[in-house]
Design an enzyme around this catalytic site. Structure first.
Site, PDB file in Angstrom:
ATOM      1  N   CYS A 230       1.997  -5.159 -11.478  1.00  0.00           N
ATOM      2  CA  CYS A 230       0.632  -5.430 -11.054  1.00  0.00           C
ATOM      3  C   CYS A 230      -0.371  -4.707 -11.963  1.00  0.00           C
ATOM      4  CB  CYS A 230       0.430  -5.036  -9.585  1.00  0.00           C
ATOM      5  SG  CYS A 230      -1.074  -5.755  -8.886  1.00  0.00           S
TER       6      CYS A 230
ATOM      7  N   LYS B  20       1.845  -3.727  -4.207  1.00  0.00           N
ATOM      8  CA  LYS B  20       1.926  -5.145  -4.580  1.00  0.00           C
ATOM      9  C   LYS B  20       3.317  -5.721  -4.376  1.00  0.00           C
ATOM     10  CE  LYS B  20      -0.769  -7.115  -5.515  1.00  0.00           C
ATOM     11  NZ  LYS B  20      -1.514  -7.892  -4.508  1.00  0.00           N
TER      12      LYS B  20
ATOM     13  N   ASP C 186      -1.212   0.911  -2.294  1.00  0.00           N
ATOM     14  CA  ASP C 186      -2.342   0.463  -1.471  1.00  0.00           C
ATOM     15  C   ASP C 186      -2.428   1.300  -0.210  1.00  0.00           C
ATOM     16  OD1 ASP C 186      -1.439  -2.055  -3.141  1.00  0.00           O
ATOM     17  OD2 ASP C 186      -3.552  -2.293  -2.606  1.00  0.00           O
TER      18      ASP C 186
ATOM     19  N   LYS D 134      -5.642   6.817  -0.227  1.00  0.00           N
ATOM     20  CA  LYS D 134      -4.745   5.721   0.156  1.00  0.00           C
ATOM     21  C   LYS D 134      -3.664   6.170   1.149  1.00  0.00           C
ATOM     22  CE  LYS D 134      -5.506   3.931  -4.468  1.00  0.00           C
ATOM     23  NZ  LYS D 134      -4.923   3.970  -5.824  1.00  0.00           N
TER      24      LYS D 134
HETATM   25  P1  RI2 Z   1      -5.382   1.041  -8.010  1.00  0.00           P
HETATM   26  C1  RI2 Z   1      -3.515  -3.455  -6.066  1.00  0.00           C
HETATM   27  O1  RI2 Z   1      -3.636  -4.486  -5.139  1.00  0.00           O
HETATM   28  C2  RI2 Z   1      -2.083  -3.280  -6.489  1.00  0.00           C
HETATM   29  O2  RI2 Z   1      -1.155  -3.399  -5.420  1.00  0.00           O
HETATM   30  C3  RI2 Z   1      -2.151  -1.890  -7.048  1.00  0.00           C
HETATM   31  O3  RI2 Z   1      -0.891  -1.293  -7.250  1.00  0.00           O
HETATM   32  C4  RI2 Z   1      -2.957  -1.207  -5.964  1.00  0.00           C
HETATM   33  O4  RI2 Z   1      -3.936  -2.193  -5.563  1.00  0.00           O
HETATM   34  C5  RI2 Z   1      -3.612   0.077  -6.351  1.00  0.00           C
HETATM   35  O5  RI2 Z   1      -4.602  -0.157  -7.304  1.00  0.00           O
HETATM   36  P2  RI2 Z   1      -4.519  -5.828  -5.435  1.00  0.00           P
HETATM   37  O6  RI2 Z   1      -5.955  -5.431  -5.123  1.00  0.00           O
HETATM   38  O7  RI2 Z   1      -6.208   1.714  -6.934  1.00  0.00           O
HETATM   39  O8  RI2 Z   1      -4.312  -6.276  -6.839  1.00  0.00           O
HETATM   40  O9  RI2 Z   1      -4.366   1.972  -8.591  1.00  0.00           O
HETATM   41  O10 RI2 Z   1      -3.987  -6.824  -4.425  1.00  0.00           O
HETATM   42  O11 RI2 Z   1      -6.249   0.361  -9.049  1.00  0.00           O
END
Ligand code: RI2
Length: 297
Positions: A121, A203, A192, A228
């Site tokens: 992701c 993800k 997340d 988180k």
């Molecule tokens: P950061 C994203 O979800 C991914 O699952 C990723 O690993 C997580 O959020 C954390 O993102 P999506 O918004 O805060 O693409 O590290 O569904 O950027």
């Protein structure tokens, strides 16, 4: 940006990534306060934002903290209360932004010369760590899973490649073959939501990467700011795993299941890198107690 617009952008994933979502929501709440919103109006704005996407706990965490700040100042002299609230909210947002910088620094120490790293992701947190390690002169390779159906792996590829990092895109189903045949040493993934027991929601596909990593003897490193971590999981409340439109998978009348996230069990996680340090997944409760004590009381 007005709350409804921010909520729409989060729902459509124009604003995405768990930390970015939290920051965007906190800023939208800040704007409501600057515009003179009452506590009840702020609660309603928060509800609109929370409804945008269900899985990243950073979203309700950020909103509830802004509401907590507002509530905390309710007994202050009304002539100064609003400016005190605004100052605290702006400190909170600055803290969220600086957590990324801190985690990049801490996480970059885990990257070793010659590492072969797999990621999935687009985690801005993971990308920041890898870019920082590269800036420090460490040389390593990255394999980025393309991450169907939304292809956030392309964002990771572009981000790392433009920083000069040696990155290669792979299809998701090539992850295990790549681990074994390209001698992957570490897998870095984002988060997340982190539960009190140390399990991590990220993800879709992350738990497969974790299982493969365990099988292949590759370290699985979760990279996440403490915003988180889920205080709600302390009382057993789990996040809803978002299911997105089937058209993301195939634009055709067909029976399609499209979950956007999965859960990686703590047994498959070697460590969690946060802005307050590197912890084993078992230490999630400690982090929650320190960070969210105000909501756990
Ligand atoms: P950061 C994203 O979800 C991914 O699952 C990723 O690993 C997580 O959020 C954390 O993102 P999506 O918004 O805060 O693409 O590290 O569904 O950027």
């Amino acid at each position: 940006m007005p709350v409804k617009e921010v909520a729409a952008k989060i729902a459509s994933m124009e604003i995405r990534g768990a930390l970015r979502i939290a920051i965007a929501a906190a800023k939208a709440m800040e704007q409501e306060i600057l515009d003179g919103a009452s506590y009840d109006e702020l609660v309603r704005a928060g509800d609109t934002l929370k409804d945008a996407r269900p899985t990243a706990v950073s979203l309700p965490n950020a909103i509830n903290y802004v509401l907590h700040i507002f509530d905390k100042h309710k007994s202050d002299d009304p002539s100064v209360a609003r400016s005190l609230i605004i100052a605290d909210v702006s400190d909170f947002i600055a803290g969220l932004e600086s957590s990324l910088e801190k985690i990049a620094e801490i996480g970059s120490n885990l990257v070793e010369e010659g590492d072969v790293i797999l990621t999935i992701c687009n985690s801005n947190t993971v990308a920041s760590i890898l870019k920082r390690a590269w800036e420090k002169g460490k040389r390593f390779k990255v394999y980025a899973c393309e991450t169907r159906p939304r292809f956030q792996g392309h964002i990771t590829y572009n981000d790392l490649a433009s920083a000069g990092v040696d990155v290669t895109l792979i299809v998701d189903s090539a992850a295990y073959y790549t681990m074994v045949h390209k001698s992957v040493t570490k897998a870095f993934v984002g988060a997340d939501t982190v539960y009190v027991n140390g399990d991590v929601v990220n993800k879709i596909g992350t738990s497969q990467v974790a299982l493969m990593a365990k099988h292949a003897g590759v370290e699985l490193i979760v990279c996440t700011e403490t915003i988180k971590f889920s205080p709600y999981s302390v009382s057993g409340e789990l996040v809803e795993i978002e299911e997105r439109d089937q058209k993301e998978v195939w634009d055709k009348e067909a029976k399609i299941f499209n979950p956007a996230f999965d859960i990686t069990e703590k047994e498959h996680i070697n460590m969690i890198v946060t802005e307050v340090g590197i912890i084993p997944p078992e230490a999630a409760y400690q982090v929650l107690k320190e960070k969210f004590g105000w909501s756990l009381e």
